[in-house]
Design a protein around this motif. Sequence first.
Motif, PDB file in Angstrom:
ATOM      1  N   UNK A  48       0.828  -1.200   0.000  1.00 41.43           N
ATOM      2  CA  UNK A  48       0.000   0.000   0.000  1.00 41.43           C
ATOM      3  C   UNK A  48       0.866   1.256   0.000  1.00 41.43           C
ATOM      4  N   UNK A  49       1.943   1.234   0.778  1.00 39.52           N
ATOM      5  CA  UNK A  49       2.837   2.399   0.830  1.00 39.52           C
ATOM      6  C   UNK A  49       3.443   2.694  -0.540  1.00 39.52           C
ATOM      7  N   UNK A  50       3.726   1.660  -1.302  1.00 45.89           N
ATOM      8  CA  UNK A  50       4.320   1.858  -2.631  1.00 45.89           C
ATOM      9  C   UNK A  50       3.403   2.664  -3.551  1.00 45.89           C
ATOM     10  N   UNK A  94       6.177   8.978  -5.099  1.00 44.73           N
ATOM     11  CA  UNK A  94       6.019  10.045  -6.086  1.00 44.73           C
ATOM     12  C   UNK A  94       5.080  11.149  -5.657  1.00 44.73           C
ATOM     13  N   UNK A  95       4.304  10.932  -4.576  1.00 38.64           N
ATOM     14  CA  UNK A  95       3.441  11.994  -4.054  1.00 38.64           C
ATOM     15  C   UNK A  95       4.331  13.059  -3.406  1.00 38.64           C
ATOM     16  N   UNK A  96       4.121  14.331  -3.686  1.00 41.78           N
ATOM     17  CA  UNK A  96       4.999  15.360  -3.124  1.00 41.78           C
ATOM     18  C   UNK A  96       4.862  15.494  -1.611  1.00 41.78           C
ATOM     19  N   UNK A  97       5.979  15.873  -0.988  1.00 37.13           N
ATOM     20  CA  UNK A  97       5.949  16.168   0.439  1.00 37.13           C
ATOM     21  C   UNK A  97       5.251  17.514   0.648  1.00 37.13           C
ATOM     22  N   UNK A  98       4.266  17.528   1.547  1.00 35.44           N
ATOM     23  CA  UNK A  98       3.597  18.762   1.961  1.00 35.44           C
ATOM     24  C   UNK A  98       3.504  18.737   3.473  1.00 35.44           C
ATOM     25  N   UNK A 139      17.187  -3.120   4.723  1.00 34.39           N
ATOM     26  CA  UNK A 139      17.679  -1.782   5.062  1.00 34.39           C
ATOM     27  C   UNK A 139      17.067  -0.686   4.189  1.00 34.39           C
ATOM     28  N   UNK A 140      15.839  -0.905   3.703  1.00 36.14           N
ATOM     29  CA  UNK A 140      15.131   0.066   2.886  1.00 36.14           C
ATOM     30  C   UNK A 140      13.861   0.525   3.611  1.00 36.14           C
ATOM     31  N   UNK A 171      11.224   5.486  -1.994  1.00 33.84           N
ATOM     32  CA  UNK A 171      11.859   4.289  -1.447  1.00 33.84           C
ATOM     33  C   UNK A 171      13.352   4.540  -1.413  1.00 33.84           C
ATOM     34  N   UNK A 172      13.970   4.322  -0.270  1.00 38.50           N
ATOM     35  CA  UNK A 172      15.400   4.562  -0.169  1.00 38.50           C
ATOM     36  C   UNK A 172      15.996   3.887   1.042  1.00 38.50           C
ATOM     37  N   UNK A 173      17.307   4.043   1.220  1.00 41.41           N
ATOM     38  CA  UNK A 173      17.989   3.381   2.334  1.00 41.41           C
ATOM     39  C   UNK A 173      17.677   4.046   3.673  1.00 41.41           C
TER      40      UNK A 173
END
Length: 317
Positions: free
Chosen positions: A61-63, A67-71, A140-141, A154-156
């Motif tokens: 679901x998180x995936x 790409x949704x912008x941070x607000x 570790x992601x 998605x990142x480390x």
Amino acid sequence: MSVSDVTSRISQIQAQLALLKPASSTSSTAFSSALTDAAATTTTAAATATGTAKGDAVVADARKYIGVPYVWGGTDPEKGLDCSGLVQKVYSDLGYDLPRVSYQQAEAGRPVDSLADAQPGDILAFGSPVHHVAIYVGENQMIEAPRPGLDVRLGPIYETPTAIRRVVPDAGTSAVGSAASVGGVTTGRVAAGTPYASLFESAAAKYGVGADLLSAVAKQESGYNPRVTSPAGAQGLMQLMPGTAQGLGVTNAYDPAQAVDGAARLLSSLLDRFGSTPLALAAYNAGPGAVLRYDGIPPYAETQNYVRSVMSTLEAA
């Protein structure tokens, strides 16, 4: 917004400014069609309705929101999300009610000792006081809404979490067993004196569905009356439509034993598919297609009242 919420947000912004460095981006009438949809993705619930499956559902679901912008302060994916807005939204999609801000989410669920013990779907909290949260993916992601100017990604894991919290069941344990938490409600045995208690307990053991959930559905559907027929033609204790009953191998929906067995099998598949009790109930009432179409509980008054009523019965129990 309360003073404590504002304080938390200020701490979050201060801490995020320190992190400015590159990071990797990276209804009963619906039962006949409901059965077809449910069966298409169903394996044996006893094998798949596990904590691992629940955690994977959180990650999946998180995936959707990558790409949704941070607000800052964002809770609507159409407009943007902040870190705790992302975590709250994901768990809400799956039927879990989490607090709004990061330091509160860092106290939700159960503590996990370290990253070595973490499983996908766990909440990672950072800072003291907590200023940032993310969802652990594994290896570790993590998936996070990092800071202004960056999208959900998605990142480390770039620093050691100060807290790790688990809301879903532990991996390898039943997600709907005798003492598990499903959609925020503990499922288990039915109270003494409940009509057809032995049938609910037997089906629970067979299909991995909480006996109290089966009892609550029977109460809502028929008031524990095995002879009732709805105006739409739904039959018996669990109000199975004839086509659904046939697909489940129920030759007589007015037979309580057959009805409970068939309904337990259907609910088991829906729980496994949607990962939460409220969504499974919505699919039981309106069909899986409606839940998928609206990406949650459909906006039908009947279905929303149905889910609310059954969940209230579970919570009271």
